[in-house]
Scaffold this active site. Structure first.
Site, PDB file in Angstrom:
ATOM      1  N   GLY A 203       1.857   3.131   2.278  1.00  0.00           N
ATOM      2  CA  GLY A 203       2.865   3.140   3.353  1.00  0.00           C
ATOM      3  C   GLY A 203       4.149   2.470   2.852  1.00  0.00           C
ATOM      4  O   GLY A 203       5.252   3.005   3.006  1.00  0.00           O
ATOM      5  N   HIS A 204       3.999   1.290   2.209  1.00  0.00           N
ATOM      6  CA  HIS A 204       5.182   0.628   1.641  1.00  0.00           C
ATOM      7  C   HIS A 204       5.803   1.502   0.556  1.00  0.00           C
ATOM      8  O   HIS A 204       7.018   1.635   0.467  1.00  0.00           O
ATOM      9  CB  HIS A 204       4.802  -0.711   0.989  1.00  0.00           C
ATOM     10  CG  HIS A 204       4.306  -1.749   1.942  1.00  0.00           C
ATOM     11  ND1 HIS A 204       2.996  -2.170   1.972  1.00  0.00           N
ATOM     12  CD2 HIS A 204       4.952  -2.468   2.891  1.00  0.00           C
ATOM     13  CE1 HIS A 204       2.853  -3.097   2.897  1.00  0.00           C
ATOM     14  NE2 HIS A 204       4.027  -3.294   3.481  1.00  0.00           N
TER      15      HIS A 204
ATOM     16  N   ARG B 240      -3.512  -5.027   6.795  1.00  0.00           N
ATOM     17  CA  ARG B 240      -4.656  -5.653   7.478  1.00  0.00           C
ATOM     18  C   ARG B 240      -5.936  -4.813   7.362  1.00  0.00           C
ATOM     19  O   ARG B 240      -7.019  -5.326   7.625  1.00  0.00           O
ATOM     20  CB  ARG B 240      -4.343  -5.883   8.956  1.00  0.00           C
ATOM     21  CG  ARG B 240      -3.351  -7.008   9.174  1.00  0.00           C
ATOM     22  CD  ARG B 240      -3.245  -7.361  10.640  1.00  0.00           C
ATOM     23  NE  ARG B 240      -2.611  -8.650  10.830  1.00  0.00           N
ATOM     24  CZ  ARG B 240      -1.309  -8.842  10.910  1.00  0.00           C
ATOM     25  NH1 ARG B 240      -0.494  -7.832  10.816  1.00  0.00           N
ATOM     26  NH2 ARG B 240      -0.821 -10.067  11.078  1.00  0.00           N
TER      27      ARG B 240
ATOM     28  N   HIS C 144       0.862  -1.187   0.000  1.00  0.00           N
ATOM     29  CA  HIS C 144       0.000   0.000   0.000  1.00  0.00           C
ATOM     30  C   HIS C 144       0.893   1.230   0.000  1.00  0.00           C
ATOM     31  O   HIS C 144       2.133   1.106  -0.090  1.00  0.00           O
ATOM     32  CB  HIS C 144      -0.952  -0.043   1.202  1.00  0.00           C
ATOM     33  CG  HIS C 144      -0.253  -0.310   2.503  1.00  0.00           C
ATOM     34  ND1 HIS C 144       0.598   0.581   3.087  1.00  0.00           N
ATOM     35  CD2 HIS C 144      -0.249  -1.403   3.310  1.00  0.00           C
ATOM     36  CE1 HIS C 144       1.074   0.084   4.210  1.00  0.00           C
ATOM     37  NE2 HIS C 144       0.592  -1.134   4.367  1.00  0.00           N
TER      38      HIS C 144
END
Ligand code: PAF
Length: 280
Positions: A36-37, A187, A34
């Site tokens: 964030g990655h 998640r 996502h």
């Protein structure tokens, strides 16, 4: 972008680039990538000559079989995203490749693994240390990038590098949030619609707790936060702790030296979410 499946292949490719004097930046992931990655990967790409990302859902760090089974897996989408982010090398080993035999190593993480996540997820950090040590030995990066959302993990990875005497700089990267404040996590997509709607309460509570610092002691802030989850039918607070950011010891007074970080874990149905906020 080259995708490798074996430790030997990726290691020999990277040995050759290291010999040419190239700096290797590494982002280990469990996939279901996502934004964030993406922020870690973009930063690693900018700060190094060769950008390496691994995707491996590591079974030894899951303490609940259902969590491992339900963990989102999206290899095709992940590879497309990694290509768009101009990744040079992707390492996607099989379980057999990473664990040809059972990994029985136990790491002395100095007690950092016995608090917060460690209390609720027995053996989790030993599993993280097992896989990250193998990934580091294989990739041998100059720098490795980890999100601050998993704050305890970040502190433990720094400890692991010290334990193993590795010459790797560990770079902690800021939490990336959804517009409503929920910290991005693989998640999140497992939440039901109602749970997703309720989830921003976690970050709202962290921000409000930080505001309480001027008026209350650490123990009072802790009990105030517990109260904020009492009438939330979809959410169960597992822990809220205010800790020192290097040894993870609970903060008893605001005058103690060191930076203070408040860490939280909340269960929404079958999903556990974690988040944190610096108090200074
Ligand atoms: O943070 C994660 O995604 C995992 O714990 C990691 C570091 C990739 C090890 O499996």
């Amino acid at each position: 972008m080259i995708v490798y499946r074996t430790r030997q292949d990726v290691a020999s490719h990277l040995d050759a680039t290291r010999d040419l004097g190239k700096r290797i930046g590494f982002v280990p992931t469990m996939g279901a990538l996502h934004q964030g990655h993406a922020s870690l990967i973009e930063r690693a790409g900018k700060e190094n000559d060769i950008l390496v990302v691994s995707i491996f859902v590591n079974p030894t760090q899951f303490n609940e079989p259902a969590d491992l089974e339900n963990y989102p897996r999206k290899m095709d989408e992940d590879l497309t995203m990694l290509r768009d982010l101009e990744t040079d090398v992707v390492f996607t080993p099989s379980e057999k490749e990473m664990y040809p035999e059972e990994d029985r190593r136990t790491f002395d993480l100095g007690g950092l693994d016995n608090v917060m996540e460690g209390t609720f997820r027995k053996g989790h950090f030993n599993g993280v240390a097992q896989v990250v040590s193998k990934l580091f030995e294989t990739v041998r990066p100059h720098r490795a990038y980890f999100g601050q959302k998993d704050f305890q993990q970040l502190v433990i990875i720094r400890k692991l590098v010290e334990l193993m005497n590795l010459d790797i700089s560990i770079v902690g990267c800021p939490i990336i949030r959804e517009p409503d404040g929920l910290a991005m996590s693989s998640r999140n997509e497992l939440l039901t619609r109602a749970e997703r709607k309720a989830a921003p309460h976690i970050y709202q509570t962290l921000k409000a707790a930080k505001e309480q610092k001027a008026m209350r002691s650490p123990a009072e802030v802790k009990s105030w936060v517990s109260g904020q989850f009492e009438d939330r039918s979809l959410m169960e607070l597992e822990y809220f702790e205010i800790v020192n950011d290097t040894d993870l010891r609970p903060v008893r007074s605001w005058t103690e030296p060191g930076r203070k970080v408040a860490c939280i874990a909340v269960r929404l149905g079958k999903v556990r979410l974690i988040d944190n906020i610096f108090f200074d």
